[in-house]
Motif scaffolding. Structure first.
Motif, PDB file in Angstrom:
ATOM      1  N   HIS A  55     -87.924  59.250  26.572  1.00  0.00           N
ATOM      2  CA  HIS A  55     -87.311  60.571  26.662  1.00  0.00           C
ATOM      3  C   HIS A  55     -87.484  61.254  25.303  1.00  0.00           C
ATOM      4  CE1 HIS A  55     -85.276  59.631  30.465  1.00  0.00           C
ATOM      5  NE2 HIS A  55     -85.003  58.445  29.944  1.00  0.00           N
ATOM      6  N   CYS A  60     -83.738  66.987  27.032  1.00  0.00           N
ATOM      7  CA  CYS A  60     -84.871  66.066  27.014  1.00  0.00           C
ATOM      8  C   CYS A  60     -86.163  66.860  26.845  1.00  0.00           C
ATOM      9  CB  CYS A  60     -84.911  65.257  28.304  1.00  0.00           C
ATOM     10  SG  CYS A  60     -86.236  64.040  28.310  1.00  0.00           S
ATOM     11  N   GLU A  82     -89.206  65.388  26.932  1.00  0.00           N
ATOM     12  CA  GLU A  82     -90.373  64.710  27.500  1.00  0.00           C
ATOM     13  C   GLU A  82     -90.160  64.490  28.990  1.00  0.00           C
ATOM     14  OE1 GLU A  82     -92.127  61.831  25.080  1.00  0.00           O
ATOM     15  OE2 GLU A  82     -93.088  60.787  26.724  1.00  0.00           O
ATOM     16  N   TYR A  83     -91.123  64.940  29.782  1.00  0.00           N
ATOM     17  CA  TYR A  83     -90.964  64.829  31.233  1.00  0.00           C
ATOM     18  C   TYR A  83     -90.772  63.365  31.617  1.00  0.00           C
ATOM     19  CZ  TYR A  83     -91.482  65.293  36.183  1.00  0.00           C
ATOM     20  OH  TYR A  83     -91.238  65.240  37.523  1.00  0.00           O
ATOM     21  N   CYS A  84     -89.656  63.096  32.322  1.00  0.00           N
ATOM     22  CA  CYS A  84     -89.295  61.704  32.586  1.00  0.00           C
ATOM     23  C   CYS A  84     -88.939  61.476  34.044  1.00  0.00           C
ATOM     24  CB  CYS A  84     -88.130  61.306  31.679  1.00  0.00           C
ATOM     25  SG  CYS A  84     -86.723  62.404  31.860  1.00  0.00           S
ATOM     26  N   HIS A  90     -85.539  65.500  35.281  1.00  0.00           N
ATOM     27  CA  HIS A  90     -85.723  65.633  33.828  1.00  0.00           C
ATOM     28  C   HIS A  90     -84.985  66.858  33.280  1.00  0.00           C
ATOM     29  CE1 HIS A  90     -87.785  66.650  30.117  1.00  0.00           C
ATOM     30  NE2 HIS A  90     -88.259  67.728  30.683  1.00  0.00           N
ATOM     31  N   MET A 148     -81.245  66.654  32.253  1.00  0.00           N
ATOM     32  CA  MET A 148     -80.787  65.817  31.122  1.00  0.00           C
ATOM     33  C   MET A 148     -80.257  66.691  29.997  1.00  0.00           C
ATOM     34  SD  MET A 148     -83.395  62.629  30.742  1.00  0.00           S
ATOM     35  CE  MET A 148     -82.500  61.865  29.397  1.00  0.00           C
TER      36      MET A 148
HETATM   37 CU    CU Z   1     -87.013  64.074  30.364  1.00  0.00          CU
END
Ligand code: CU
Length: 181
Positions: free
Chosen positions: A116, A155, A157-159, A163, A166
Protein backbone atom coordinates in the motif's frame (compact mmCIF):
# COMPACT_ATOMS: atom_id res chain seq x y z
CA UNK A 1 -4.53 29.65 -10.61
CA UNK A 2 -1.68 32.10 -10.93
CA UNK A 3 0.94 29.45 -11.58
CA UNK A 4 -0.97 28.28 -14.68
CA UNK A 5 -0.70 31.77 -16.18
CA UNK A 6 3.04 31.74 -15.56
CA UNK A 7 3.44 28.30 -17.12
CA UNK A 8 1.40 29.44 -20.10
CA UNK A 9 3.66 32.49 -20.57
CA UNK A 10 6.77 30.34 -20.19
CA UNK A 11 5.47 27.87 -22.77
CA UNK A 12 4.64 30.66 -25.18
CA UNK A 13 8.14 32.13 -24.77
CA UNK A 14 9.69 28.71 -25.38
CA UNK A 15 7.62 28.16 -28.52
CA UNK A 16 8.58 31.64 -29.78
CA UNK A 17 12.29 30.91 -29.30
CA UNK A 18 11.98 27.63 -31.24
CA UNK A 19 9.96 29.36 -33.99
CA UNK A 20 12.58 32.14 -34.29
CA UNK A 21 15.34 29.53 -34.54
CA UNK A 22 13.44 27.81 -37.37
CA UNK A 23 12.95 31.13 -39.20
CA UNK A 24 16.66 31.90 -38.81
CA UNK A 25 17.66 28.48 -40.20
CA UNK A 26 15.27 28.88 -43.16
CA UNK A 27 16.60 32.38 -43.87
CA UNK A 28 20.21 31.16 -43.78
CA UNK A 29 19.58 28.00 -45.81
CA UNK A 30 20.17 29.52 -49.22
CA UNK A 31 23.48 31.17 -48.40
CA UNK A 32 26.83 29.52 -49.12
CA UNK A 33 29.37 29.45 -46.35
CA UNK A 34 33.06 29.00 -45.66
CA UNK A 35 32.54 25.52 -44.15
CA UNK A 36 35.53 25.28 -41.75
CA UNK A 37 34.80 28.67 -40.24
CA UNK A 38 31.10 27.92 -39.96
CA UNK A 39 31.70 24.52 -38.37
CA UNK A 40 33.97 26.06 -35.75
CA UNK A 41 31.34 28.64 -34.89
CA UNK A 42 28.60 26.03 -34.83
CA UNK A 43 30.61 23.91 -32.37
CA UNK A 44 31.16 26.92 -30.13
CA UNK A 45 27.45 27.78 -30.18
CA UNK A 46 26.55 24.18 -29.40
CA UNK A 47 28.89 24.13 -26.42
CA UNK A 48 27.35 27.33 -25.02
CA UNK A 49 23.87 26.00 -25.59
CA UNK A 50 24.71 22.77 -23.77
CA UNK A 51 26.19 24.69 -20.86
CA UNK A 52 23.16 27.01 -20.72
CA UNK A 53 20.75 24.04 -20.80
CA UNK A 54 22.61 22.18 -18.05
CA UNK A 55 22.65 25.32 -15.88
CA UNK A 56 18.94 25.88 -16.57
CA UNK A 57 18.16 22.26 -15.66
CA UNK A 58 20.11 22.48 -12.42
CA UNK A 59 18.48 25.82 -11.60
CA UNK A 60 14.94 24.57 -12.27
CA UNK A 61 15.55 21.33 -10.32
CA UNK A 62 16.97 23.25 -7.36
CA UNK A 63 14.21 25.86 -7.33
CA UNK A 64 11.39 23.30 -7.52
CA UNK A 65 12.87 20.78 -5.07
CA UNK A 66 13.84 23.27 -2.41
CA UNK A 67 12.79 22.89 0.29
CA UNK A 68 12.90 19.13 -0.29
CA UNK A 69 9.43 17.82 0.62
CA UNK A 70 10.58 14.82 2.66
CA UNK A 71 12.20 15.60 6.02
CA UNK A 72 15.64 14.27 6.93
CA UNK A 73 15.17 10.58 7.81
CA UNK A 74 18.67 9.97 9.16
CA UNK A 75 18.00 11.05 12.72
CA UNK A 76 19.32 8.41 15.13
CA UNK A 77 17.52 9.38 18.34
CA UNK A 78 14.07 7.81 18.70
CA UNK A 79 11.22 10.27 18.27
CA UNK A 80 9.13 11.22 21.31
CA UNK A 81 5.94 10.34 19.44
CA UNK A 82 5.58 6.98 17.76
CA UNK A 83 2.62 5.90 15.65
CA UNK A 84 2.44 2.30 14.47
CA UNK A 85 0.61 1.97 11.18
CA UNK A 86 -0.77 -1.17 9.56
CA UNK A 87 -2.27 -0.98 6.09
CA UNK A 88 -4.59 -3.76 4.92
CA UNK A 89 -7.26 -4.36 2.31
CA UNK A 90 -8.93 -1.96 2.82
CA UNK A 91 -8.26 0.21 5.83
CA UNK A 92 -5.55 1.84 7.90
CA UNK A 93 -4.90 1.00 11.53
CA UNK A 94 -3.11 3.75 13.46
CA UNK A 95 -1.98 3.15 17.04
CA UNK A 96 -3.06 6.67 17.96
CA UNK A 97 -5.37 9.27 16.50
CA UNK A 98 -3.67 12.39 17.86
CA UNK A 99 -0.14 13.73 17.64
CA UNK A 100 1.48 17.02 18.67
CA UNK A 101 2.80 19.63 16.31
CA UNK A 102 6.34 20.92 16.72
CA UNK A 103 8.08 17.66 17.71
CA UNK A 104 9.02 14.81 15.38
CA UNK A 105 6.56 11.96 14.89
CA UNK A 106 7.84 8.55 13.91
CA UNK A 107 5.47 6.46 11.81
CA UNK A 108 6.35 2.78 11.67
CA UNK A 109 4.50 1.64 8.60
CA UNK A 110 3.82 -1.92 7.54
CA UNK A 111 1.19 -3.93 5.71
CA UNK A 112 -0.80 -7.02 6.67
CA UNK A 113 -1.32 -8.18 3.09
CA UNK A 114 -0.21 -6.43 -0.12
CA UNK A 115 1.76 -3.25 -0.86
CA UNK A 116 0.00 0.00 0.00
CA UNK A 117 1.08 3.61 -0.30
CA UNK A 118 0.87 5.44 3.02
CA UNK A 119 0.32 9.11 2.25
CA UNK A 120 -0.54 11.89 4.70
CA UNK A 121 -2.60 14.82 3.44
CA UNK A 122 -2.70 18.13 5.31
CA UNK A 123 -5.68 20.39 6.09
CA UNK A 124 -5.86 21.73 2.51
CA UNK A 125 -5.66 18.15 1.14
CA UNK A 126 -2.07 18.81 0.15
CA UNK A 127 0.22 15.82 0.40
CA UNK A 128 2.60 16.25 3.34
CA UNK A 129 4.70 13.12 3.32
CA UNK A 130 4.51 9.48 2.24
CA UNK A 131 6.12 6.06 2.32
CA UNK A 132 5.39 2.51 1.24
CA UNK A 133 3.49 0.05 3.43
CA UNK A 134 5.01 -3.34 2.64
CA UNK A 135 4.23 -6.79 4.05
CA UNK A 136 7.16 -8.11 6.11
CA UNK A 137 8.86 -4.72 6.40
CA UNK A 138 8.48 -1.79 8.73
CA UNK A 139 9.23 1.51 7.04
CA UNK A 140 10.11 4.37 9.36
CA UNK A 141 8.84 7.79 8.36
CA UNK A 142 9.81 10.85 10.35
CA UNK A 143 7.78 14.01 10.12
CA UNK A 144 7.37 17.13 12.22
CA UNK A 145 3.95 18.71 11.81
CA UNK A 146 3.85 22.49 11.89
CA UNK A 147 0.15 23.11 11.34
CA UNK A 148 -2.51 21.78 13.75
CA UNK A 149 -5.68 20.36 12.21
CA UNK A 150 -7.27 17.29 10.69
CA UNK A 151 -4.98 15.18 8.51
CA UNK A 152 -6.04 12.39 6.19
CA UNK A 153 -4.27 9.18 5.33
CA UNK A 154 -4.92 7.79 1.88
CA UNK A 155 -3.52 4.89 -0.09
CA UNK A 156 -1.28 5.88 -2.98
CA UNK A 157 -0.90 2.45 -4.51
CA UNK A 158 -3.68 0.53 -6.21
CA UNK A 159 -4.30 -2.46 -3.97
CA UNK A 160 -7.59 -3.94 -5.10
CA UNK A 161 -11.31 -3.24 -5.42
CA UNK A 162 -11.82 -0.89 -2.48
CA UNK A 163 -8.44 0.87 -2.74
CA UNK A 164 -10.20 4.25 -2.93
CA UNK A 165 -11.87 3.55 0.42
CA UNK A 166 -8.57 3.35 2.32
CA UNK A 167 -9.00 6.69 4.02
CA UNK A 168 -8.59 7.52 7.68
CA UNK A 169 -8.11 10.65 9.75
CA UNK A 170 -5.96 11.77 12.62
CA UNK A 171 -5.54 15.05 14.40
CA UNK A 172 -2.50 17.21 14.91
CA UNK A 173 -2.90 19.31 18.03
CA UNK A 174 -0.99 22.49 18.88
CA UNK A 175 2.42 21.99 20.54
CA UNK A 176 1.29 23.19 23.99
CA UNK A 177 -1.63 20.73 24.17
CA UNK A 178 -1.06 17.11 25.19
CA UNK A 179 -1.92 14.46 22.62
CA UNK A 180 -4.43 11.78 23.61
CA UNK A 181 -3.92 8.27 22.34
CU1 CU B 1 -4.47 1.09 -2.21
Amino acid sequence: MVIQDEVWLLTLTGISVVALAFIYVIAQAGKSADSAQVQKRAHAIRRWWLLALVLLGVGVAYATLSPFPIANQRVQAPAAQIVNVIGRQWNWELSQSQVRAGTPVEFNVTSADVNHGFAIYGPGDRIVTQTQAMPGFSNRLLHTFTEPGKYRVMCLEYCGLAHHGMVTEFEVVAADKGAQP
